[in-house]
Scaffold this motif. Structure first.
Motif, PDB file in Angstrom:
ATOM      1  N   GLN A 170     -10.561   3.691   6.342  1.00  0.00           N
ATOM      2  CA  GLN A 170      -9.839   4.048   5.123  1.00  0.00           C
ATOM      3  C   GLN A 170     -10.019   2.962   4.075  1.00  0.00           C
ATOM      4  O   GLN A 170      -9.694   1.796   4.299  1.00  0.00           O
ATOM      5  CB  GLN A 170      -8.343   4.244   5.425  1.00  0.00           C
ATOM      6  CG  GLN A 170      -7.503   4.587   4.204  1.00  0.00           C
ATOM      7  CD  GLN A 170      -6.058   4.838   4.559  1.00  0.00           C
ATOM      8  OE1 GLN A 170      -5.756   5.575   5.515  1.00  0.00           O
ATOM      9  NE2 GLN A 170      -5.131   4.241   3.821  1.00  0.00           N
ATOM     10  N   ARG A 171     -10.532   3.351   2.931  1.00  0.00           N
ATOM     11  CA  ARG A 171     -10.738   2.419   1.833  1.00  0.00           C
ATOM     12  C   ARG A 171      -9.413   2.101   1.154  1.00  0.00           C
ATOM     13  O   ARG A 171      -8.584   2.993   0.928  1.00  0.00           O
ATOM     14  CB  ARG A 171     -11.701   3.042   0.816  1.00  0.00           C
ATOM     15  CG  ARG A 171     -12.093   2.113  -0.342  1.00  0.00           C
ATOM     16  CD  ARG A 171     -13.110   1.101   0.105  1.00  0.00           C
ATOM     17  NE  ARG A 171     -13.606   0.330  -1.032  1.00  0.00           N
ATOM     18  CZ  ARG A 171     -14.696   0.631  -1.715  1.00  0.00           C
ATOM     19  NH1 ARG A 171     -15.406   1.717  -1.383  1.00  0.00           N
ATOM     20  NH2 ARG A 171     -15.111  -0.132  -2.710  1.00  0.00           N
ATOM     21  N   ILE A 172      -9.192   0.840   0.831  1.00  0.00           N
ATOM     22  CA  ILE A 172      -8.013   0.432   0.091  1.00  0.00           C
ATOM     23  C   ILE A 172      -8.289   0.671  -1.384  1.00  0.00           C
ATOM     24  O   ILE A 172      -9.195   0.073  -1.961  1.00  0.00           O
ATOM     25  CB  ILE A 172      -7.683  -1.051   0.347  1.00  0.00           C
ATOM     26  CG1 ILE A 172      -7.381  -1.270   1.832  1.00  0.00           C
ATOM     27  CG2 ILE A 172      -6.506  -1.498  -0.512  1.00  0.00           C
ATOM     28  CD1 ILE A 172      -7.170  -2.719   2.207  1.00  0.00           C
ATOM     29  N   LEU A 173      -7.523   1.569  -1.992  1.00  0.00           N
ATOM     30  CA  LEU A 173      -7.802   1.984  -3.362  1.00  0.00           C
ATOM     31  C   LEU A 173      -7.298   0.981  -4.393  1.00  0.00           C
ATOM     32  O   LEU A 173      -7.873   0.837  -5.461  1.00  0.00           O
ATOM     33  CB  LEU A 173      -7.184   3.362  -3.618  1.00  0.00           C
ATOM     34  CG  LEU A 173      -7.708   4.498  -2.729  1.00  0.00           C
ATOM     35  CD1 LEU A 173      -7.004   5.799  -3.074  1.00  0.00           C
ATOM     36  CD2 LEU A 173      -9.219   4.641  -2.863  1.00  0.00           C
ATOM     37  N   ARG A 174      -6.190   0.303  -4.068  1.00  0.00           N
ATOM     38  CA  ARG A 174      -5.646  -0.697  -4.968  1.00  0.00           C
ATOM     39  C   ARG A 174      -5.420  -1.996  -4.211  1.00  0.00           C
ATOM     40  O   ARG A 174      -5.202  -1.994  -3.000  1.00  0.00           O
ATOM     41  CB  ARG A 174      -4.337  -0.212  -5.585  1.00  0.00           C
ATOM     42  CG  ARG A 174      -4.507   0.925  -6.568  1.00  0.00           C
ATOM     43  CD  ARG A 174      -3.190   1.310  -7.205  1.00  0.00           C
ATOM     44  NE  ARG A 174      -2.277   1.910  -6.232  1.00  0.00           N
ATOM     45  CZ  ARG A 174      -1.065   2.368  -6.528  1.00  0.00           C
ATOM     46  NH1 ARG A 174      -0.605   2.251  -7.759  1.00  0.00           N
ATOM     47  NH2 ARG A 174      -0.311   2.923  -5.603  1.00  0.00           N
ATOM     48  N   SER A 175      -5.456  -3.100  -4.919  1.00  0.00           N
ATOM     49  CA  SER A 175      -5.259  -4.394  -4.274  1.00  0.00           C
ATOM     50  C   SER A 175      -3.931  -4.425  -3.522  1.00  0.00           C
ATOM     51  O   SER A 175      -2.916  -3.917  -4.004  1.00  0.00           O
ATOM     52  CB  SER A 175      -5.297  -5.517  -5.306  1.00  0.00           C
ATOM     53  OG  SER A 175      -6.573  -5.627  -5.894  1.00  0.00           O
ATOM     54  N   ALA A 176      -3.959  -5.027  -2.355  1.00  0.00           N
ATOM     55  CA  ALA A 176      -2.749  -5.202  -1.555  1.00  0.00           C
ATOM     56  C   ALA A 176      -2.405  -6.682  -1.533  1.00  0.00           C
ATOM     57  O   ALA A 176      -3.286  -7.536  -1.394  1.00  0.00           O
ATOM     58  CB  ALA A 176      -2.970  -4.690  -0.137  1.00  0.00           C
ATOM     59  N   VAL A 177      -1.112  -6.990  -1.685  1.00  0.00           N
ATOM     60  CA  VAL A 177      -0.658  -8.373  -1.701  1.00  0.00           C
ATOM     61  C   VAL A 177       0.461  -8.548  -0.691  1.00  0.00           C
ATOM     62  O   VAL A 177       1.079  -7.569  -0.256  1.00  0.00           O
ATOM     63  CB  VAL A 177      -0.164  -8.795  -3.107  1.00  0.00           C
ATOM     64  CG1 VAL A 177      -1.284  -8.689  -4.126  1.00  0.00           C
ATOM     65  CG2 VAL A 177       1.034  -7.948  -3.538  1.00  0.00           C
ATOM     66  N   PRO A 178       0.740  -9.775  -0.272  1.00  0.00           N
ATOM     67  CA  PRO A 178       1.850 -10.011   0.663  1.00  0.00           C
ATOM     68  C   PRO A 178       3.169  -9.488   0.111  1.00  0.00           C
ATOM     69  O   PRO A 178       3.383  -9.419  -1.110  1.00  0.00           O
ATOM     70  CB  PRO A 178       1.870 -11.540   0.791  1.00  0.00           C
ATOM     71  CG  PRO A 178       0.473 -11.958   0.495  1.00  0.00           C
ATOM     72  CD  PRO A 178      -0.008 -11.007  -0.561  1.00  0.00           C
TER      73      PRO A 178
END
Length: 438
Positions: free
Chosen positions: A401-409
């Motif tokens: 699954q591609r991460i569509l938006r940046s993920a942050v802590p």
């Protein structure tokens, strides 16, 4: 429905009442109240909700800002209105709601499978033993205080967590100080800033060890540009200063520099931990990563008849997420009451760095559906939109699954549950692994 039990000849403490219910829900936050409302609405089971606080509703009742209820209640609400919404829904559906009641332990922590579940409670009315066919743990999460974070220094007045701050300002209407530092830069941190400003306190700085904030951009910009709250990144509180009353905090930068910020109030935000003491006492297995009960997609723990929902499982998600889980858990609880069965073999779901944890974190191959509609993950470092989540078991790739938006802590990352039907049997103990491919 609730029924009074006659005194037993043995095994009963003098003066202690004994009662039986179909479902006992421990915790009257959004998750527990939403679950109780849906179960009671069936008209086929008796539901009782107990909470040690004097009022139902959980954390939202102290959050006077709007933004609650947009998805699950259909209209925007303040936190207290949202708490009242779910409390009214549970009571109007026919659930019994009791506050000021503390569950002190289990009557038989290691009882045999299929045996009735019993808990001991205490309240101003005395002690009771409540026996239930199903127990749902919805005890939520709490922020770790200064002592648990091992912040050195003196022990002055003026040190809070967000919850303590909100209770002091909103419930007790007491002053908290004049100049404050907020430790953290996630959503709850900005909620603390809002509470401080409404109490007439100047927020002189927000401090985070990360190189960026972890809240919605519009929230961070509003605090920094419109209200002039500086964000100090890459720094941590190294020491609290002052005797009697806080006089400042000593900050340590990543490059070794040290600075001191004068203040008389400091609020430690975030750094959540599930309130798992009752689960642990009941012999429920805790997941090592989340530190909450290990559950499958139907919110079942490894103790038959014991379920867990809400922020006890994933500290911490928005109140609306917890409420939706409560609604979704009603189906599995009703199936348990009808069939009396629990998961036979469960496959662990584990994550590799930089991922921190995943919930649910178990899969029952005989029932691979994930009631929440997917998985919740957290990461310890930023993941760009070019990253891919890879699900595998025993070297076999089950899903990408591609991460569509940046993920942050400190912010939620979602994973589809489409692959769960392909996990296969779990007798060999091989876990499912989730990794990040950059």
């Amino acid at each position: 429905m609730n029924s009074e039990q006659p005194p037993s000849a043995t095994g009963r403490a003098p003066g202690r009442r004994e009662r039986a219910v179909d479902v006992l829900v421990v915790g009257a936050g959004p998750a527990g109240l939403a679950l109780a409302s849906r179960l009671a609405a069936t008209g086929s089971v008796g539901v009782e909700v107990v909470d040690r606080e004097d009022e139902p509703g959980g954390v939202p009742r102290h959050c006077f800002h709007s933004g609650f209820g947009l998805r699950d209640a259909g209209r925007p609400m303040t936190g207290p209105a949202y708490a009242l919404h779910w409390a009214d829904a549970a009571v109007h559906a026919g659930a019994t709601l009791r506050t000021g009641v503390t569950v002190t332990g289990w009557s038989d922590p290691a009882g045999p499978a299929g045996a009735p579940l019993g808990v001991d409670v205490t309240s101003p009315a005395g002690t009771e033993r409540i026996t239930a066919r199903a127990v749902v743990l919805a005890t939520g999460a709490r922020e770790r205080p200064r002592s648990a974070r091992l912040v050195p220094g003196t022990r002055p007045a003026g040190v809070f967590t967000t919850g303590e701050l909100q209770r002091t300002v909103r419930v007790h209407h007491r002053p908290v100080g004049r100049r404050a530092v907020v430790v953290g830069a996630e959503s709850v941190s900005y909620s603390a800033v809002r509470t401080l400003r409404e109490a007439g306190v100047e927020v002189v700085a927000m401090v985070t060890e990360l190189p960026y904030h972890q809240a919605a951009s519009v929230t961070a910009l509003d605090a920094r540009l419109r209200h002039g709250v500086p964000l100090l990144v890459g720094a941590r509180v190294g020491e609290l200063l002052g005797r009697g009353r806080l006089s400042g905090v000593a900050l340590r930068q990543r490059d070794g520099r040290r600075t001191t910020v004068a203040c008389d109030t400091v609020v430690f935000t975030g750094d959540w931990i599930p309130d798992h003491e009752l689960a642990r006492r009941g012999g429920v297995t805790l997941d090592r990563a989340t530190r909450g009960p290990a559950v499958d997609g139907s919110f079942r723990t490894d103790r038959a008849g014991v379920f867990a929902v809400g922020n006890l499982l994933h500290a911490v998600e928005p109140a609306g997420t917890a409420a939706r889980e409560g609604l979704l858990a009603a189906g599995p609880v009703l199936r348990h009451l009808a069939e009396g069965t629990g998961p036979a073999v469960r496959v662990p779901v584990e994550v590799d760095a930089p991922l921190l944890w995943i919930a649910p974190n178990r899969i029952d191959p005989a029932d691979p559906s994930v009631a929440t509609g997917g998985f919740t993950l957290r990461t310890e470092s930023r993941l760009g939109p070019w990253s891919t989540l890879v699900v595998s078991r025993g070297g076999r790739v089950l899903h990408r699954q591609r991460i569509l938006r940046s993920a942050v802590p400190n912010r939620t990352l979602r994973l589809s549950a489409a692959w769960t039907a392909n996990v296969g049997a779990g007798a060999d103990g091989e876990p499912v692994r989730i990794c990040v491919e950059r």
